[in-house]
Design a protein around this motif. Sequence first.
Motif, PDB file in Angstrom:
ATOM      1  N   VAL A  17     -11.478   2.930   9.806  1.00 43.55           N
ATOM      2  CA  VAL A  17     -10.809   3.828   9.272  1.00 43.55           C
ATOM      3  C   VAL A  17     -10.305   3.014   7.895  1.00 43.55           C
ATOM      4  O   VAL A  17     -10.439   1.973   7.508  1.00 43.55           O
ATOM      5  CB  VAL A  17      -9.517   4.041  10.076  1.00 43.55           C
ATOM      6  CG1 VAL A  17      -9.802   4.375  11.360  1.00 43.55           C
ATOM      7  CG2 VAL A  17      -8.630   2.656  10.364  1.00 43.55           C
ATOM      8  N   ILE A  77      -2.007   2.133   8.644  1.00 41.47           N
ATOM      9  CA  ILE A  77      -2.191   2.500  10.010  1.00 41.47           C
ATOM     10  C   ILE A  77      -0.656   3.217  10.548  1.00 41.47           C
ATOM     11  O   ILE A  77      -0.053   2.069  10.936  1.00 41.47           O
ATOM     12  CB  ILE A  77      -2.704   1.418  10.611  1.00 41.47           C
ATOM     13  CG1 ILE A  77      -3.962   0.456   9.938  1.00 41.47           C
ATOM     14  CG2 ILE A  77      -3.130   1.920  12.161  1.00 41.47           C
ATOM     15  CD1 ILE A  77      -5.056   1.293   9.878  1.00 41.47           C
ATOM     16  N   VAL A 123      -5.677   3.436  16.869  1.00 44.75           N
ATOM     17  CA  VAL A 123      -7.171   3.466  16.446  1.00 44.75           C
ATOM     18  C   VAL A 123      -8.088   3.104  17.512  1.00 44.75           C
ATOM     19  O   VAL A 123      -7.853   2.045  18.085  1.00 44.75           O
ATOM     20  CB  VAL A 123      -7.201   2.406  15.420  1.00 44.75           C
ATOM     21  CG1 VAL A 123      -8.653   2.266  14.906  1.00 44.75           C
ATOM     22  CG2 VAL A 123      -6.323   2.459  14.138  1.00 44.75           C
ATOM     23  N   ILE A 145      -4.837  -1.110  18.687  1.00 41.77           N
ATOM     24  CA  ILE A 145      -5.824  -1.018  18.168  1.00 41.77           C
ATOM     25  C   ILE A 145      -6.990  -1.567  18.820  1.00 41.77           C
ATOM     26  O   ILE A 145      -7.147  -2.571  19.415  1.00 41.77           O
ATOM     27  CB  ILE A 145      -5.724  -2.300  16.622  1.00 41.77           C
ATOM     28  CG1 ILE A 145      -4.728  -1.839  15.803  1.00 41.77           C
ATOM     29  CG2 ILE A 145      -7.173  -2.021  15.920  1.00 41.77           C
ATOM     30  CD1 ILE A 145      -4.393  -0.652  15.164  1.00 41.77           C
TER      31      ILE A 145
END
Length: 350
Positions: A297, A287, A291, A275
């Motif tokens: 998101v 998730i 990311v 992330i």
Amino acid sequence: MDFATLAERLGGRVVVDSSRKLTGLASLSEAGPNDLSFYSDIRYRAALNTTKAGGLITKEPIEELAVPQIVHPDPFLAFVGLVDLFFPEDTVAPGVHPLAHVDSSARVGSDVTIFPFACVSENARIGAGSVLYQGVFLGRSATIGEACTLWPNVVIRERVSLGARVIVHPGAVIGADGFGFARREARFIKVRHVGSVTIEDDVEIGANATIDRGTLGDTVVGHGVKIDNLVHIAHNVQIGEGTAMAAQSGVSGSTVIGKRVLMGGQVGMVDHLKIGDDAVLTAQSGIIGNVPASAMVSGYPARPHTEVMRSTAELRGLSKLRKRVRALEEQIRALTLEAENKGVKNDSRR
């Protein structure tokens, strides 16, 4: 405290002066004539118009209100800075209660407070000024930095390390084994977790949160991270500094979370993800992939937030679209029937 003294303390500017002494802090809707409140968000304009507060901290002067005002560039931060003034924290006397157990090999710093039924195991270390409340368990060779607060029934397992000024709320467990098993022929074989957990300075961990120890290395929670109640962090996870995680979120094993990431409530993520720094994961996001940095998101599976908002808007219009399609189907059916009837008449004329 009088209004002018408060303004001076905050470094703010008095717009509408008052000699009234203020004795409390409260929200706009709950404040009375002796309370100080603040206004920083247009969403609370209705509450501002009806507030009975004796004084306000505002970003800009509000001329239509006769309420005494202190103008400050960050009203909420200024308001928070006054909490300790109006509501001083309870102080605890340093010392070890006779009903606490502190192993003879443990090293306890100056001005430490240990309440009844706390247990400090062999070779544990506690920094100066820390407080261990009732029922805290500190495992073998665990380390607590200076000025930490461990609220009742916190469990700090063996070899776990906490930095300075760490706050751990009731019932949290740091350093339990991770969820690691080898499955062979429908049988689970436990994988011993011989790593530990490192919590850096100025971290706050909510009630009943759980942070598992690493399999071989450490699970690491970076400087200034804020973890809400009921959050689970699995083995080998790395969390960058300044990240905040809201309640009931879960991070699967070996995931790396960057700096200053914001996670809403009930976010869930699979293992071995990355992330990026400054990412925003909105509430209940699922998730399942990496990311990028600074991305926002939403949804499950998580997608770019703007894309999710567009899809949601389109979904809202589906009922109208369905009615239009049904109406068109009825028209087509009627036209088809009319055409068929004309065809029958033409055939009969022949």
